[in-house]
Enzyme design. Structure first.
Site, PDB file in Angstrom:
ATOM      1  N   GLU A 215       0.787  -1.298  -0.071  1.00 54.20           N
ATOM      2  CA  GLU A 215       0.151   0.164  -0.074  1.00 54.20           C
ATOM      3  C   GLU A 215       0.862   1.350   0.028  1.00 54.20           C
ATOM      4  OE1 GLU A 215      -3.098  -0.065  -0.111  1.00 54.20           O
ATOM      5  OE2 GLU A 215      -3.854  -2.258   0.141  1.00 54.20           O
ATOM      6  N   CYS A 249      -2.495   9.337   2.387  1.00 54.03           N
ATOM      7  CA  CYS A 249      -1.994   8.648   1.009  1.00 54.03           C
ATOM      8  C   CYS A 249      -3.188   9.006  -0.066  1.00 54.03           C
ATOM      9  CB  CYS A 249      -1.959   7.195   1.294  1.00 54.03           C
ATOM     10  SG  CYS A 249      -3.359   6.343   1.764  1.00 54.03           S
TER      11      CYS A 249
HETATM   12  P1  NAD Z   1       7.739   4.740   5.171  1.00 51.43           P
HETATM   13  O1  NAD Z   1       7.837   3.792   4.040  1.00 51.43           O
HETATM   14  O2  NAD Z   1       9.065   5.643   5.309  1.00 51.43           O
HETATM   15  O3  NAD Z   1       7.764   3.743   6.354  1.00 51.43           O
HETATM   16  C1  NAD Z   1       6.719   2.875   6.674  1.00 51.43           C
HETATM   17  C2  NAD Z   1       7.024   1.792   7.473  1.00 51.43           C
HETATM   18  O4  NAD Z   1       8.030   0.941   7.132  1.00 51.43           O
HETATM   19  C3  NAD Z   1       7.544   2.357   8.894  1.00 51.43           C
HETATM   20  O5  NAD Z   1       7.201   1.505   9.817  1.00 51.43           O
HETATM   21  C4  NAD Z   1       9.178   2.203   8.836  1.00 51.43           C
HETATM   22  O6  NAD Z   1       9.622   1.877   9.860  1.00 51.43           O
HETATM   23  C5  NAD Z   1       9.207   0.998   7.923  1.00 51.43           C
HETATM   24  N1  NAD Z   1      10.498   1.070   7.040  1.00 51.43           N
HETATM   25  C6  NAD Z   1      11.166   1.847   6.790  1.00 51.43           C
HETATM   26  N2  NAD Z   1      12.356   1.241   6.081  1.00 51.43           N
HETATM   27  C7  NAD Z   1      11.978   0.142   5.877  1.00 51.43           C
HETATM   28  C8  NAD Z   1      12.967  -0.680   5.139  1.00 51.43           C
HETATM   29  N3  NAD Z   1      13.999  -0.524   4.505  1.00 51.43           N
HETATM   30  N4  NAD Z   1      12.331  -2.326   5.059  1.00 51.43           N
HETATM   31  C9  NAD Z   1      11.076  -2.329   5.746  1.00 51.43           C
HETATM   32  N5  NAD Z   1      10.552  -1.496   6.444  1.00 51.43           N
HETATM   33  C10 NAD Z   1      10.830  -0.091   6.564  1.00 51.43           C
HETATM   34  O7  NAD Z   1       6.654   5.421   5.075  1.00 51.43           O
HETATM   35  P2  NAD Z   1       5.963   6.832   5.992  1.00 51.43           P
HETATM   36  O8  NAD Z   1       6.773   7.896   5.776  1.00 51.43           O
HETATM   37  O9  NAD Z   1       5.834   6.399   7.120  1.00 51.43           O
HETATM   38  O10 NAD Z   1       4.513   7.033   5.371  1.00 51.43           O
HETATM   39  C11 NAD Z   1       4.458   7.887   4.474  1.00 51.43           C
HETATM   40  C12 NAD Z   1       4.157   7.342   2.899  1.00 51.43           C
HETATM   41  O11 NAD Z   1       3.249   6.103   3.073  1.00 51.43           O
HETATM   42  C13 NAD Z   1       3.741   8.120   1.862  1.00 51.43           C
HETATM   43  O12 NAD Z   1       4.186   7.906   0.722  1.00 51.43           O
HETATM   44  C14 NAD Z   1       2.077   7.502   1.769  1.00 51.43           C
HETATM   45  O13 NAD Z   1       1.447   7.770   0.754  1.00 51.43           O
HETATM   46  C15 NAD Z   1       2.191   5.955   2.109  1.00 51.43           C
HETATM   47  N6  NAD Z   1       1.005   5.671   2.698  1.00 51.43           N
HETATM   48  C16 NAD Z   1       0.245   4.890   1.929  1.00 51.43           C
HETATM   49  C17 NAD Z   1      -0.870   4.309   2.453  1.00 51.43           C
HETATM   50  C18 NAD Z   1      -1.757   3.400   1.674  1.00 51.43           C
HETATM   51  O14 NAD Z   1      -2.494   2.929   2.106  1.00 51.43           O
HETATM   52  N7  NAD Z   1      -1.606   3.182   0.211  1.00 51.43           N
HETATM   53  C19 NAD Z   1      -1.549   4.885   3.622  1.00 51.43           C
HETATM   54  C20 NAD Z   1      -0.557   5.472   4.381  1.00 51.43           C
HETATM   55  C21 NAD Z   1       0.593   6.181   3.920  1.00 51.43           C
END
Ligand code: NAD
Length: 450
Positions: A215, A249
């Site tokens: 997502e 998002c």
């Molecule tokens: P992010 O990808 O930085 O972090 C998300 C999660 O991934 C966190 O728990 C983080 O600790 C973990 N993470 C970070 N690096 C990782 C790695 N290398 N491997 C595995 N896990 C890792 O995202 P964010 O800044 O928390 O959220 C913002 C983004 O999320 C935006 O792009 C937004 O559009 C998207 N988002 C999408 C949805 C959806 O349902 N499509 C919903 C909410 C947010």
């Protein structure tokens, strides 16, 4: 294990093996058992509403309590209750055609589902993922975001208070823990986060051939047709953009406006924001940007656009001075026709900045959207059936709301997910149940003739 808050790969694997052993040791949970597990999550949301809202307010600095209640408590509550109500129907085997004998699809739990969530609506993501994974009869491990430490710690404490570790477990930590988490041999992984991180997750999951639902994010366009109820379209777009200060998002990222109506759009947007956010700086209804890194990123978009000569229209009805703002609050700002090369038109904005793209024809709008990565959401305002059909059939996005914004994402009967760069797979409602289930094909051969 619950005392560990600095999780290593070995710790995560130990819990995963414990959950898998528990899963294999007994019959799949019955519909009644699954409903009881869902009921525990309902109890948490009902009994801890205030704590959840307060934790989010503390993590964001300022966050609209009304928005927190709606998105982090009421919305997942509705999801959990609807799941309970429909689960027996979802679980029923489906009869299929067979040349001879009897054929059906039987939905079976996968085993252990891993869930990684982002920071912007943490309660919603944790509990709606949990609803689908538990409904399908799985054990669940959750890794919430490190950017909302108080909320993530609260979620961990609450979940540990009602679930045994071999039922539902929470793993706390940052990107390194996320990486270790995504390298585990789960039976399914639901990841919510940035597109750039989604690529790492997919690579890590590939090592163990773990099926993934990604997502992700992206730039979701809004199109306002010449046939739209214009005032309504502007109001819904701007209000939708400013919920959670644009940190959703599915927030409208930028808006296509008929070239001759740009001035009218700006006038209505000013009046709408003055009405529901007469002040910004100390208004608890106006949410802060989550941290200084994202705050600086958004200010950077504005200064780059300003230097490029883009007209910026601040929606700051109280004419408040933000030169020494302390709470990472950004003035809602319209950017009039910024160049496509600017970062505000390249990156997902995830903040209260709304670029206006003037257009002449819908065909040109569709071509512009199709020349870019497929968005998570698309919004069309208009009252021309042929034009609406053209937009629906000629663009490809995760989902669409017509004459509104955001709402398709909270419509439980619809699958929620992206396409292309905005993600793969879907969940919510029956689609979540199926994502977290194995659809097993079964054929009972026809008896031999006597
Ligand atoms: P992010 O990808 O930085 O972090 C998300 C999660 O991934 C966190 O728990 C983080 O600790 C973990 N993470 C970070 N690096 C990782 C790695 N290398 N491997 C595995 N896990 C890792 O995202 P964010 O800044 O928390 O959220 C913002 C983004 O999320 C935006 O792009 C937004 O559009 C998207 N988002 C999408 C949805 C959806 O349902 N499509 C919903 C909410 C947010």
């Amino acid at each position: 294990m619950s005392a560990i808050e600095s999780w290593t790969s070995t710790d995560i694997r130990t819990v995963l093996e414990k959950q898998r052993a528990a899963f294999l040791a007994c019959e799949p949970w019955s519909v009644e058992q699954r409903c009881e597990l869902l009921e525990r999550a309902i109890g948490l949301l009902v009994n801890h509403e205030r704590e959840i809202i307060d934790a989010l307010t503390a993590d964001f600095g300022h966050r609209s309590p009304g928005f927190s209640k709606g998105s982090e408590v009421l919305s997942p509550l509705a999801t959990l209750k609807q799941t309970q109500a429909e689960l027996a129907e979802w679980m029923r085997p489906q009869q299929r055609q067979a040349r001879a004998g009897e054929a059906w699809v039987q939905y079976q739990p996968l085993g252990v589902v891993g869930i990684v969530t982002a920071w912007n609506v943490p309660g919603y993501m944790v509990f709606s993922g949990l609803a689908g994974a538990l409904a399908a009869g799985n054990r669940v491990m959750i890794k919430p975001s490190e950017f909302t430490p108080k909320t993530s710690a609260l979620i961990a404490r609450l979940i540990r208070s009602v679930y045994a570790e071999d039922e539902v477990a929470v793993v706390l930590g940052g990107a390194d823990v996320g990486q270790a988490f995504c390298g585990q041999p789960f039976d399914h992984l639901l990841f919510t986060g940035a597109t750039s991180i989604g690529k790492h997750v997919l690579r890590a999951a590939a090592e163990n051939l773990v099926p993934v639902t990604l997502e992700l994010g992206g730039k979701s366009p809004t199109i306002i047709s010449r046939t739209a109820d214009f005032k309504d379209a502007v109001a819904k777009t701007v209000i939708g953009k400013l919920l959670n200060a644009g940190q959703l998002c599915v927030a409208p990222d930028y808006v296509f406006v008929p070239r001759e109506s740009v001035e009218t759009f700006i006038g209505i947007a000013k009046a709408v924001v003055a009405g529901f956010l007469p002040t910004l700086k100390d208004n608890p209804e106006y949410t802060s940007i989550i941290n200084s890194r994202h705050y600086e990123r958004l200010l950077g978009y504005l200064s780059e656009a300003r230097e490029a000569g883009v007209e910026l229209v601040e929606l700051n009805a109280g004419a408040e001075d933000f030169s020494n703002a302390t709470r990472n609050k950004i003035v809602p700002t319209l950017l009039r026709d910024p160049g496509d090369d600017l970062r505000v038109m390249q990156d997902e904005i995830f903040g209260p900045l709304l670029p206006i793209k003037p257009y002449d024809t819908i065909t040109e709008v569709i071509a512009w959207i199709n020349a870019r990565p497929r968005p998570l959401a698309l919004y069309y305002f208009g009252n021309d059936a042929a034009e609406e059909a053209q937009v629906l059939s000629r663009t490809c996005s995760g989902g669409v709301t017509l004459n509104g914004v955001l709402s398709h994402a909270s419509t439980e009967g619809l699958p929620f997910g992206g396409v292309g760069q905005s993600g793969m797979g879907a969940y919510h409602g029956i689609d979540g149940f199926r994502t977290f289930s194995h659809a097993k094909a079964v054929l009972r051969t026809a008896p031999n003739p006597a």
